[in-house]
Design an enzyme around this catalytic site. Structure first.
Site, PDB file in Angstrom:
ATOM      1  N   HIS A 164       0.860  -1.190   0.000  1.00 23.93           N
ATOM      2  CA  HIS A 164       0.000   0.000   0.000  1.00 23.93           C
ATOM      3  C   HIS A 164       0.895   1.239   0.000  1.00 23.93           C
ATOM      4  O   HIS A 164       1.722   1.435   0.895  1.00 23.93           O
ATOM      5  CB  HIS A 164      -0.925  -0.009   1.222  1.00 23.93           C
ATOM      6  CG  HIS A 164      -1.998  -1.049   1.121  1.00 23.93           C
ATOM      7  ND1 HIS A 164      -2.442  -1.791   2.188  1.00 23.93           N
ATOM      8  CD2 HIS A 164      -2.707  -1.476   0.045  1.00 23.93           C
ATOM      9  CE1 HIS A 164      -3.393  -2.629   1.775  1.00 23.93           C
ATOM     10  NE2 HIS A 164      -3.571  -2.459   0.484  1.00 23.93           N
ATOM     11  N   ALA A 165       0.695   2.060  -1.019  1.00 21.18           N
ATOM     12  CA  ALA A 165       1.634   3.144  -1.312  1.00 21.18           C
ATOM     13  C   ALA A 165       1.859   4.103  -0.142  1.00 21.18           C
ATOM     14  O   ALA A 165       2.976   4.487   0.159  1.00 21.18           O
ATOM     15  CB  ALA A 165       1.126   3.923  -2.528  1.00 21.18           C
ATOM     16  N   ARG A 166       0.779   4.502   0.527  1.00 17.98           N
ATOM     17  CA  ARG A 166       0.888   5.573   1.521  1.00 17.98           C
ATOM     18  C   ARG A 166       1.485   5.113   2.848  1.00 17.98           C
ATOM     19  O   ARG A 166       1.781   5.939   3.711  1.00 17.98           O
ATOM     20  CB  ARG A 166      -0.502   6.153   1.784  1.00 17.98           C
ATOM     21  CG  ARG A 166      -1.477   5.155   2.397  1.00 17.98           C
ATOM     22  CD  ARG A 166      -2.890   5.682   2.331  1.00 17.98           C
ATOM     23  NE  ARG A 166      -3.862   4.706   2.819  1.00 17.98           N
ATOM     24  CZ  ARG A 166      -5.167   4.897   2.778  1.00 17.98           C
ATOM     25  NH1 ARG A 166      -5.662   6.016   2.280  1.00 17.98           N
ATOM     26  NH2 ARG A 166      -5.984   3.972   3.243  1.00 17.98           N
ATOM     27  N   GLU A 167       1.668   3.809   3.023  1.00 20.76           N
ATOM     28  CA  GLU A 167       2.160   3.287   4.302  1.00 20.76           C
ATOM     29  C   GLU A 167       3.682   3.344   4.323  1.00 20.76           C
ATOM     30  O   GLU A 167       4.366   2.324   4.347  1.00 20.76           O
ATOM     31  CB  GLU A 167       1.607   1.865   4.504  1.00 20.76           C
ATOM     32  CG  GLU A 167       0.074   1.865   4.543  1.00 20.76           C
ATOM     33  CD  GLU A 167      -0.570   0.488   4.407  1.00 20.76           C
ATOM     34  OE1 GLU A 167       0.150  -0.528   4.430  1.00 20.76           O
ATOM     35  OE2 GLU A 167      -1.807   0.433   4.262  1.00 20.76           O
ATOM     36  N   ARG A 185      -3.185   4.769  -2.112  1.00 18.06           N
ATOM     37  CA  ARG A 185      -3.069   3.428  -1.524  1.00 18.06           C
ATOM     38  C   ARG A 185      -2.787   2.335  -2.560  1.00 18.06           C
ATOM     39  O   ARG A 185      -1.990   1.434  -2.330  1.00 18.06           O
ATOM     40  CB  ARG A 185      -4.388   3.107  -0.793  1.00 18.06           C
ATOM     41  CG  ARG A 185      -4.591   1.643  -0.391  1.00 18.06           C
ATOM     42  CD  ARG A 185      -5.940   1.491   0.293  1.00 18.06           C
ATOM     43  NE  ARG A 185      -6.370   0.113   0.450  1.00 18.06           N
ATOM     44  CZ  ARG A 185      -6.246  -0.594   1.582  1.00 18.06           C
ATOM     45  NH1 ARG A 185      -5.672  -0.046   2.633  1.00 18.06           N
ATOM     46  NH2 ARG A 185      -6.694  -1.819   1.639  1.00 18.06           N
ATOM     47  N   ASN A 213      -3.556  -5.743  -2.081  1.00 19.25           N
ATOM     48  CA  ASN A 213      -3.832  -6.697  -1.003  1.00 19.25           C
ATOM     49  C   ASN A 213      -5.268  -7.237  -1.035  1.00 19.25           C
ATOM     50  O   ASN A 213      -5.744  -7.818  -0.067  1.00 19.25           O
ATOM     51  CB  ASN A 213      -3.523  -6.084   0.364  1.00 19.25           C
ATOM     52  CG  ASN A 213      -2.951  -7.112   1.327  1.00 19.25           C
ATOM     53  OD1 ASN A 213      -2.307  -8.079   0.904  1.00 19.25           O
ATOM     54  ND2 ASN A 213      -3.200  -6.930   2.617  1.00 19.25           N
ATOM     55  N   ARG A 214      -5.931  -7.055  -2.152  1.00 18.18           N
ATOM     56  CA  ARG A 214      -7.205  -7.726  -2.441  1.00 18.18           C
ATOM     57  C   ARG A 214      -7.096  -8.512  -3.745  1.00 18.18           C
ATOM     58  O   ARG A 214      -8.084  -9.036  -4.230  1.00 18.18           O
ATOM     59  CB  ARG A 214      -8.355  -6.705  -2.583  1.00 18.18           C
ATOM     60  CG  ARG A 214      -8.566  -5.794  -1.390  1.00 18.18           C
ATOM     61  CD  ARG A 214      -9.118  -6.539  -0.177  1.00 18.18           C
ATOM     62  NE  ARG A 214      -9.331  -5.631   0.942  1.00 18.18           N
ATOM     63  CZ  ARG A 214      -8.391  -5.269   1.813  1.00 18.18           C
ATOM     64  NH1 ARG A 214      -7.164  -5.760   1.700  1.00 18.18           N
ATOM     65  NH2 ARG A 214      -8.674  -4.450   2.814  1.00 18.18           N
ATOM     66  N   HIS A 262       2.731  -3.672   6.755  1.00 16.68           N
ATOM     67  CA  HIS A 262       1.765  -2.612   6.451  1.00 16.68           C
ATOM     68  C   HIS A 262       1.773  -1.600   7.603  1.00 16.68           C
ATOM     69  O   HIS A 262       2.526  -1.724   8.560  1.00 16.68           O
ATOM     70  CB  HIS A 262       0.353  -3.210   6.325  1.00 16.68           C
ATOM     71  CG  HIS A 262       0.131  -3.977   5.058  1.00 16.68           C
ATOM     72  ND1 HIS A 262      -0.649  -3.511   4.038  1.00 16.68           N
ATOM     73  CD2 HIS A 262       0.588  -5.191   4.649  1.00 16.68           C
ATOM     74  CE1 HIS A 262      -0.673  -4.387   3.054  1.00 16.68           C
ATOM     75  NE2 HIS A 262       0.072  -5.436   3.391  1.00 16.68           N
ATOM     76  N   SER A 263       0.886  -0.612   7.497  1.00 13.59           N
ATOM     77  CA  SER A 263       0.620   0.262   8.637  1.00 13.59           C
ATOM     78  C   SER A 263      -0.806   0.775   8.493  1.00 13.59           C
ATOM     79  O   SER A 263      -1.349   0.733   7.391  1.00 13.59           O
ATOM     80  CB  SER A 263       1.606   1.433   8.701  1.00 13.59           C
ATOM     81  OG  SER A 263       1.300   2.441   7.763  1.00 13.59           O
ATOM     82  N   TYR A 264      -1.490   1.228   9.609  1.00  9.03           N
ATOM     83  CA  TYR A 264      -0.888   1.430  10.900  1.00  9.03           C
ATOM     84  C   TYR A 264      -1.777   0.782  11.952  1.00  9.03           C
ATOM     85  O   TYR A 264      -2.855   0.264  11.608  1.00  9.03           O
ATOM     86  CB  TYR A 264      -0.753   2.947  11.186  1.00  9.03           C
ATOM     87  CG  TYR A 264      -2.059   3.721  11.159  1.00  9.03           C
ATOM     88  CD1 TYR A 264      -2.789   3.964  12.324  1.00  9.03           C
ATOM     89  CD2 TYR A 264      -2.586   4.206   9.942  1.00  9.03           C
ATOM     90  CE1 TYR A 264      -3.983   4.683  12.293  1.00  9.03           C
ATOM     91  CE2 TYR A 264      -3.781   4.913   9.910  1.00  9.03           C
ATOM     92  CZ  TYR A 264      -4.469   5.153  11.094  1.00  9.03           C
ATOM     93  OH  TYR A 264      -5.655   5.848  11.047  1.00  9.03           O
ATOM     94  N   TYR A 293     -11.169  -6.884  10.321  1.00 12.18           N
ATOM     95  CA  TYR A 293     -12.398  -7.057   9.559  1.00 12.18           C
ATOM     96  C   TYR A 293     -12.073  -8.091   8.493  1.00 12.18           C
ATOM     97  O   TYR A 293     -10.900  -8.219   8.111  1.00 12.18           O
ATOM     98  CB  TYR A 293     -12.797  -5.735   8.889  1.00 12.18           C
ATOM     99  CG  TYR A 293     -11.603  -5.051   8.255  1.00 12.18           C
ATOM    100  CD1 TYR A 293     -11.150  -5.423   6.990  1.00 12.18           C
ATOM    101  CD2 TYR A 293     -10.870  -4.089   8.953  1.00 12.18           C
ATOM    102  CE1 TYR A 293     -10.019  -4.857   6.422  1.00 12.18           C
ATOM    103  CE2 TYR A 293      -9.727  -3.516   8.407  1.00 12.18           C
ATOM    104  CZ  TYR A 293      -9.312  -3.903   7.143  1.00 12.18           C
ATOM    105  OH  TYR A 293      -8.189  -3.348   6.596  1.00 12.18           O
ATOM    106  N   GLU A 324       1.058  -4.823  11.045  1.00 10.45           N
ATOM    107  CA  GLU A 324       0.717  -3.400  10.914  1.00 10.45           C
ATOM    108  C   GLU A 324       1.616  -2.645  11.877  1.00 10.45           C
ATOM    109  O   GLU A 324       1.487  -2.759  13.091  1.00 10.45           O
ATOM    110  CB  GLU A 324      -0.755  -3.159  11.286  1.00 10.45           C
ATOM    111  CG  GLU A 324      -1.756  -3.959  10.474  1.00 10.45           C
ATOM    112  CD  GLU A 324      -2.172  -3.267   9.174  1.00 10.45           C
ATOM    113  OE1 GLU A 324      -1.678  -2.150   8.901  1.00 10.45           O
ATOM    114  OE2 GLU A 324      -2.987  -3.853   8.441  1.00 10.45           O
TER     115      GLU A 324
HETATM  116  N1  ARG Z   1      -4.814  -3.532   6.625  1.00  8.29           N
HETATM  117  C1  ARG Z   1      -4.583  -4.684   5.786  1.00  8.29           C
HETATM  118  C2  ARG Z   1      -5.461  -4.581   4.551  1.00  8.29           C
HETATM  119  O1  ARG Z   1      -6.561  -4.110   4.644  1.00  8.29           O
HETATM  120  C3  ARG Z   1      -4.851  -5.920   6.546  1.00  8.29           C
HETATM  121  C4  ARG Z   1      -4.715  -7.160   5.760  1.00  8.29           C
HETATM  122  C5  ARG Z   1      -4.890  -8.371   6.621  1.00  8.29           C
HETATM  123  N2  ARG Z   1      -4.925  -9.566   5.831  1.00  8.29           N
HETATM  124  C6  ARG Z   1      -5.975  -9.981   5.158  1.00  8.29           C
HETATM  125  N3  ARG Z   1      -5.852 -11.032   4.407  1.00  8.29           N
HETATM  126  N4  ARG Z   1      -7.135  -9.398   5.257  1.00  8.29           N
HETATM  127  O2  ARG Z   1      -5.037  -4.917   3.492  1.00  8.29           O
HETATM  128 ZN    ZN Z   2      -1.773  -1.778   4.112  1.00 10.86          ZN
END
Ligand code: ARG
Ligand code: ZN
Length: 410
Positions: free
Chosen positions: A172-175, A227, A243-244, A297-299, A349, A372
């Site tokens: 994620h770019a902003r982290e 992001r 990360n999705r 990652h952060s935060y 979440y 994080e």
């Molecule tokens: N803050 C991260 C995100 O939203 C948490 C990722 C945690 N891992 C996951 N597979 N959901 O990408």
């Molecule tokens: Zn992140």
């Protein structure tokens, strides 16, 4: 070994503040405490009705960035919903301007002084490989959407049978604290190699400090709070949330099918080169090779383990939880910083398509974690550079703890 100036990657010294960067004068970051589902729905209207930008979301609280022109109405909305809010940042522009006071060249021993540009971080990796050829090598595992190299540093005593540990940052770019932490870890491993404990020297480390190079550069030149990656979608908003985009339970909870969303999952699993080449690289090794996948990652200061896609837990959750708690305890002993430990979905979440879930579910890597880094919200993504060192140390402690667990398990 002493590094000489001539060996250092060359970069211009730049004025600390970039005039082309999007401005956030008077913008605020609020934290809303949410107890019920209704509270959560009302808080989320800050996004849908007041154009707020979600910064952080856990079970009991959400953080939103709000523009100055909506502050008064948003405050009325929060009061009418009987919610309370804390102002975490009262003028984001001021914090952005003080975040990174000195951007200089990146000598190997000074990685923690400032947040560095992509070129500097890649220069640092090359410098490591040139200066310590016995233990370091670099590899370009592929290219980003905008054709920037996806560059990794391998650190190893040369034994191909060692367990592998993958570390990535900057998805994620902003982290910004994430690439800074990962670079710090690389530096500590290399410069301290002779004195490292055996369990750390018998790991083959694969370190990818900036997994989203296009987004990272954009966050330096244009919008500090970007992001996603920089995938273009015709006239629609650019960017895929990397990360999705990983290929395990892709498209599930906590993901969006709309390109304009901050959590847009992409057109299919591994549609993005930044995620695809990570999976390709790791999948190119025999299955037992990688014993850990650590994604920074952060935060919020969390150590998270699978699953992220839903509330279920893995068979070996006790191992993942134990090692995470050991790391948390060691971190607190060394820097005093506290990390909360738990599964991603239950602690934050549910969100599908994360790198950790893919590492665990498809690549079969035992110790898959998302960490994080700091802080817990005083500065959020715009954490001043003076905090890099603490985070870096915590990152090293985490890597150390995981390496020890791997050594004990073999
Ligand atoms: N803050 C991260 C995100 O939203 C948490 C990722 C945690 N891992 C996951 N597979 N959901 O990408
Ligand atoms: Zn992140």
């Amino acid at each position: 070994q002493q590094s000489t100036e001539a060996d250092l990657p060359k970069t211009e010294e730049e004025s600390p503040f970039n005039a082309h960067l999007r401005r956030y004068d008077g913008a605020q970051v609020w934290r809303i405490v949410v107890q019920t589902d209704k509270d959560k729905r009302m808080a989320d209207e800050l996004q849908s009705k007041y154009d707020g930008q979600l910064w952080k979301e856990v079970k009991q609280e959400v953080d939103y960035l709000l523009k100055p022109q909506v502050l008064a109405a948003a405050e009325r909305h929060i009061r009418a919903a009987n919610l309370s809010r804390i102002v975490l940042i009262d003028n984001l522009q001021h914090v952005i301007e003080k975040e990174n006071p000195q951007r200089r060249r990146l000598p190997s021993s000074r990685t923690e002084r400032a947040y560095h540009r992509l070129e500097d971080i890649h220069g640092f990796i090359d410098y490591m490989a040139k200066t310590y050829p016995d233990i370091c090598s670099t590899e370009i595992i592929g290219y980003s959407v905008e054709k920037r190299p996806l560059k990794i540093l391998k650190i190893s005593n040369g034994n191909a049978r060692n367990a592998g540990v993958w570390i990535d940052g900057g998805m994620h770019a902003r982290e910004w604290i994430s690439p800074a932490t990962v670079t710090y870890i690389a530096n500590q491993l290399v410069e301290g190699w002779e004195d490292l404990p055996e369990h750390m020297r018998s790991i083959n480390w694969y370190i990818h400090p900036v997994a989203n190079p296009d987004g990272y550069e954009y966050s330096h030149t244009t919008d500090r709070l970007w992001r996603k990656n920089m995938r273009a979608h015709g006239r629609q908003c650019p960017g895929v949330d990397l990360n999705r985009n990983f290929g395990y339970k892709w498209g599930g909870k906590g993901t969006s099918a709309s390109p304009c969303s901050q959590t847009y999952r992409g057109s299919k699993a591994f549609s993005e080169p930044e995620t695809f080449y990570i999976s390709k690289f790791i999948s190119g090794f025999p299955r037992e090779t990688f014993q850990a996948y650590l994604s920074f990652h952060s935060y919020g200061q969390y150590i998270l383990y699978p699953w992220g896609y839903d509330y279920q837990l893995t068979q070996d959750r006790a191992d993942l939880d134990r090692v995470a708690r050991q790391a948390g305890t060691s971190i607190t002993k060394s820097t005093g910083v506290k990390y909360t430990v738990g599964s991603s979905a239950t602690t934050l979440y549910p969100a599908a398509g994360g790198s950790d879930d893919w590492a665990k579910g498809i690549a079969g890597i035992k110790y898959a974690y998302t960490i994080e880094m700091g802080d817990t919200g005083r500065y959020g993504f715009v954490l001043p550079a003076r905090f890099i060192q603490y985070n870096g140390k915590d990152g090293v402690t985490f890597a150390d703890t995981v390496a020890r667990a791997i050594a004990q398990g073999r």
